[in-house]
Design an enzyme around this catalytic site. Structure first.
Site, PDB file in Angstrom:
ATOM      1  N   SER A 102       6.365   2.188  34.772  1.00 10.79           N
ATOM      2  CA  SER A 102       5.852   2.690  36.090  1.00 10.79           C
ATOM      3  C   SER A 102       5.330   1.983  36.749  1.00 10.79           C
ATOM      4  O   SER A 102       5.441   1.006  37.051  1.00 10.79           O
ATOM      5  CB  SER A 102       5.332   4.183  35.847  1.00 10.79           C
ATOM      6  OG  SER A 102       5.219   4.806  37.057  1.00 10.79           O
ATOM      7  N   GLU A 113      14.750  10.205  36.632  1.00 10.88           N
ATOM      8  CA  GLU A 113      13.455   9.735  37.302  1.00 10.88           C
ATOM      9  C   GLU A 113      13.145  10.525  38.414  1.00 10.88           C
ATOM     10  O   GLU A 113      11.672  10.850  38.454  1.00 10.88           O
ATOM     11  CB  GLU A 113      13.529   8.313  37.630  1.00 10.88           C
ATOM     12  CG  GLU A 113      13.918   7.140  36.805  1.00 10.88           C
ATOM     13  CD  GLU A 113      12.699   6.686  35.983  1.00 10.88           C
ATOM     14  OE1 GLU A 113      11.749   7.029  35.988  1.00 10.88           O
ATOM     15  OE2 GLU A 113      13.054   5.818  35.043  1.00 10.88           O
ATOM     16  N   HIS A 173      10.910  10.722  34.031  1.00 14.25           N
ATOM     17  CA  HIS A 173      10.442   9.578  34.133  1.00 14.25           C
ATOM     18  C   HIS A 173       9.099   9.428  32.933  1.00 14.25           C
ATOM     19  O   HIS A 173       8.391  10.562  32.754  1.00 14.25           O
ATOM     20  CB  HIS A 173       9.317   9.532  35.463  1.00 14.25           C
ATOM     21  CG  HIS A 173       8.503   8.415  35.844  1.00 14.25           C
ATOM     22  ND1 HIS A 173       9.082   7.230  35.800  1.00 14.25           N
ATOM     23  CD2 HIS A 173       7.315   8.358  36.323  1.00 14.25           C
ATOM     24  CE1 HIS A 173       8.053   6.186  36.401  1.00 14.25           C
ATOM     25  NE2 HIS A 173       7.179   6.982  36.338  1.00 14.25           N
TER      26      HIS A 173
END
Length: 512
Positions: free
Chosen positions: A217, A332, A421
């Site tokens: 990320s 995601e 995610h």
């Protein structure tokens, strides 16, 4: 003196030397440029050194300045607990910290090493945590370095300044800077940590010429930034990116725009001057981020840390010429981020596409074809982080001159729907047992072993392939790239999502 007395003395010397040896064995030490640190020998045989300062505390007049050298110390510094995490609000419920509280004094790193000698010259992994550049810490169990170290890799996690502390741009800050730039202090911290690694990692058995940087990320985003930053030039031998890059749909703003936003923020919190901003207690400054309309601080195209537009730099081949392993997860984003509370019907999806893309709505539906819920999930994912990750992979494959390996990760955590995610972190770093929330199955453990094997091979050789692992082909630029689909059954496949990215590429060209 009789023989018996000599024997007693000899025995005493022998036992005292044994005692010294035992103490040394139980309390491993390493000599850094700033002083001696004493670590902890873990049951696995890995030695951990936690909370080593790699820069001076960025407090007082050093708030919003480039990281300065850490102070030297005399004697032995115990490195047996994590340093404080950076100033941050509690934003994400899945973050678990083992850090020693929270403080503006946060520039510490952690080392896990399997080396028995400083001469081992082992490959090195430096991992940057995620959290939107607003939160996160090197102490989180999912990033723990012991499992990777057990694979023969000296592993580090690194703290960096966050949110307003790490990314405020302001005209007065630019004016006082020798580089006439401001805003990217968190990225400067990461680069300072990489410089520390170059200068010190040999003391822990690491090879300073074999350093792979990685992150998820915002950590992955940071990896893509360090690859084009002059501050990290020559410090990187490989790169791993899990979900994110700064080549996405919201590229870093120009310095003038970031300065304007920073000045407006300062006015809004009643601290219009740099002196007033620096006089604010850290907690009080942090609390201003709770106010309605408070900005989300991120990086800036400042002309120094990030010399030019990242996309242009990558397109011109100005990034570090190193192997890259990168990819993203199947979920995601969430379809409700696109459709809101409306039902996932064809009519509702087309209405959203019309709102987003106007007369290109039909082309958007062709690009995001098939089941509405899946298509909306892909659109949400692309807008959030997937398109930027693909663009990074695609551009580096075209201009980087080194092998690129792409993955698509679709294994949900137990009980989840889709690979959300950050879901892959514990698998890739071998840290399933550090997450007590989920009941991990044998399939989960097998996938973790596979992924950790791929990552470890890549860190060691620049190639994820090795004995006993399904062959992972190199990625190519353009349509039809090969990639590794990671799930309960992992296999190499040909990309089928090119239409999405070609559509978004065309849209990006219109905007920029």
């Amino acid at each position: 003196m009789n023989k018996f007395g000599l024997l007693l003395i000899a025995f005493g010397v022998f036992t005292s030397s044994l005692t010294v040896y035992a103490a040394a064995a139980g309390a491993p030490r390493a000599t850094t440029a700033t002083g001696v640190v004493q670590g902890t020998l873990e049951a696995s045989g890995v030695t951990s050194y936690k909370g080593i300062p790699f820069a001076a505390p960025p407090v007082g007049d050093l708030r919003w300045k480039a990281p300065q050298p850490a102070q030297k110390w005399t004697g032995v510094r115990k490195a047996d607990h994590f340093g404080p995490r950076g100033m941050q609000l509690p934003l994400f419920s899945d973050m678990v910290f083992r850090s020693n509280g929270m403080s503006e004094d946060c520039l510490y790193l952690n080392v896990w090493t399997p080396a028995k000698s400083p001469k081992a010259k082992l490959p090195v992994l430096v991992y940057f945590y995620g959290g939107g550049l607003a939160t996160g810490d090197g102490s989180e169990p999912r990033y723990d370095g012991e499992a990777m170290a057990a694979k023969g890799i000296v592993t580090l996690t690194v703290n960096y300044r966050l949110n307003v502390f790490g990314f405020l741009a302001h005209p007065e800050l630019s004016a006082e800077s020798p580089n006439k730039a401001s805003g990217n202090y968190g990225l400067m911290d990461q680069a300072a940590a990489l410089k520390w690694v170059k200068d010190n990692i040999a003391a822990f058995g690491g090879d300073p010429s074999r350093v792979t940087i990685a992150g998820e990320s915002a950590g992955s985003w940071s990896v893509s930034a360090q690859m084009i930053s002059p501050l990290s030039k020559g410090l990187i031998a490989g790169a791993i990116g899990e979900s994110g890059s700064l080549l996405g749909m919201n590229p870093p703003p120009a310095l003038a725009d970031a300065e304007k936003a920073g000045a407006a923020f300062a006015e809004n919190i009643g601290a219009p001057t740099l002196a007033a901003l620096r006089a604010l207690p850290a907690q009080q400054l942090l609390e201003t981020l709770r106010q309605p309309g408070a900005p989300w601080f991120s990086a800036t195209r400042d002309g120094y840390v990030l010399p030019r537009a990242p996309g242009a730099m990558y397109a011109a081949g100005e990034q570090a010429k190193v192997p890259l392993l990168a990819g993203w997860n199947s979920h995601e984003g969430h379809y409700k981020q696109v459709l809101g509370d409306t039902e996932p019907t064809e009519e509702n999806f087309n209405a959203v596409l019309k709102k987003f893309y106007g007369d290109q709505a039909g082309a958007a539906r062709l690009a995001y074809a098939g089941d509405v819920k899946q298509a909306a999930t892909e659109l949400a994912s692309d807008g959030f982080i997937v398109y930027g990750t693909w663009k990074w992979i695609d551009t580096h494959a075209r201009t980087g001159g080194k092998p690129v390996y792409r993955y698509y990760y679709s294994r949900p955590r137990p009980g989840d729907t889709g690979a959300a995610h950050s879901a892959e972190i514990e698998y890739a770093l071998g840290n399933l047992d550090g997450n007590k929330v989920y009941a991990w199955s044998a399939e989960d453990r097998a996938l973790s072993t596979l992924m950790q094997g791929y990552f470890a091979n890549f860190i060691k050789t620049g190639n994820p392939n090795g004995a006993g692992l399904p062959e992972w082909p190199r990625a190519s630029s353009g349509a039809g790239s090969r990639l590794m689909h990671l799930d309960a059954t992992s296999r190499a496949v040909t990309a089928t999502d090119d239409a999405r990215f070609q559509f978004q590429d065309a849209e990006m060209q219109k905007k920029h």
